[in-house]
Design a protein around this motif. Structure first.
Motif, PDB file in Angstrom:
ATOM      1  N   SER A  19     -52.798 -63.833   4.920  1.00 63.95           N
ATOM      2  CA  SER A  19     -53.477 -65.080   5.316  1.00 63.95           C
ATOM      3  C   SER A  19     -54.909 -64.813   5.768  1.00 63.95           C
ATOM      4  CB  SER A  19     -52.707 -65.816   6.414  1.00 63.95           C
ATOM      5  OG  SER A  19     -51.426 -66.175   5.959  1.00 63.95           O
ATOM      6  N   SER A  49     -58.922 -69.111  11.711  1.00 63.41           N
ATOM      7  CA  SER A  49     -57.509 -68.802  11.952  1.00 63.41           C
ATOM      8  C   SER A  49     -57.401 -67.504  12.741  1.00 63.41           C
ATOM      9  CB  SER A  49     -56.754 -68.661  10.622  1.00 63.41           C
ATOM     10  OG  SER A  49     -57.156 -67.479   9.952  1.00 63.41           O
ATOM     11  N   ASN A  81     -61.110 -67.424  17.537  1.00 61.17           N
ATOM     12  CA  ASN A  81     -60.687 -68.380  16.516  1.00 61.17           C
ATOM     13  C   ASN A  81     -60.915 -69.792  17.030  1.00 61.17           C
ATOM     14  OD1 ASN A  81     -58.114 -69.389  17.772  1.00 61.17           O
ATOM     15  ND2 ASN A  81     -57.611 -67.215  17.627  1.00 61.17           N
ATOM     16  N   GLY A 112     -54.767 -74.652   8.142  1.00 65.41           N
ATOM     17  CA  GLY A 112     -54.341 -74.226   9.469  1.00 65.41           C
ATOM     18  C   GLY A 112     -54.532 -75.286  10.537  1.00 65.41           C
TER      19      GLY A 112
END
Length: 195
Positions: A19, A49, A81, A112
């Motif tokens: 990811s 993220s 983040n 996300g």
């Protein structure tokens, strides 16, 4: 002058695995070192993220440069983040969008935290952390996000922000809806006064 867009053409979002977008992480860290060498401005790095945050930290570690992120006072460089950056400011903020086409070229509409109900608020916090300028690193461009797929406020705001970052033109806004939604009485008062 307050915003710059860096298109990461060869970036790939590892959707089924880590990811992360390793190429984008590399470009962000490259830019960090350019800024520190050229101007010495304070820098904060914001990933969209937690996984991308780790990828950027890993890139500093790969270059034996983790000491760049050590806390040396109020202006130390940080890598955070969307969900942890509130309250932090630096001269320059480098934003890593991370999301983009996977190795097969497919773009998922899962962004996300931005897909959550209050995702647009997290985006707002992230894009207002810079004292001088924000530099956006993105594998996707605003026109890669199809309008018909933009069903969440956070994603709609991301698309508009990417458009502004890339073109320096404010996105076209649809006509005012019949009913306006305000998050607070303060917002309503500002709207009424401006009207």
């Amino acid at each position: 002058t307050g915003i710059r867009f860096h298109h990461v053409e060869d970036g790939v979002y590892d959707r089924g695995g880590s990811s992360t977008n390793r190429v984008e992480a590399e470009r962000v860290v490259d830019r960090y070192f350019d800024i520190k060498e050229d101007s010495g401005e304070s820098v904060g790095i914001v990933a969209f993220s937690k996984s991308q945050q780790r990828a950027i930290r890993d890139e500093f570690e790969r270059r034996d440069s983790l000491d760049e992120l050590e806390d040396d006072g109020l202006e130390s460089t940080f890598v955070k983040n969307l969900e942890t950056v509130q309250g932090d400011e630096r001269d320059v903020i480098l934003l890593s969008v991370c999301y983009g086409p996977d190795e097969d070229g497919k773009l998922s509409m899962n962004f996300g935290p931005l897909n959550r109900d209050n995702g647009y608020k997290r985006l707002n916090v992230a894009v207002t952390r810079a004292r001088k300028r924000t530099e956006v690193f993105s594998t996707i461009r605003y026109n890669d996000i199809p309008d018909k797929k933009v069903n969440r406020k956070g994603l709609r705001h991301l698309k508009g922000y990417l458009e502004y970052a890339e073109t320096k033109e404010l996105p076209t806004v649809e006509s005012t809806p019949d009913t306006l939604e305000f998050d607070s009485d303060f917002e309503r008062a500002v709207y009424d006064r401006l009207t």
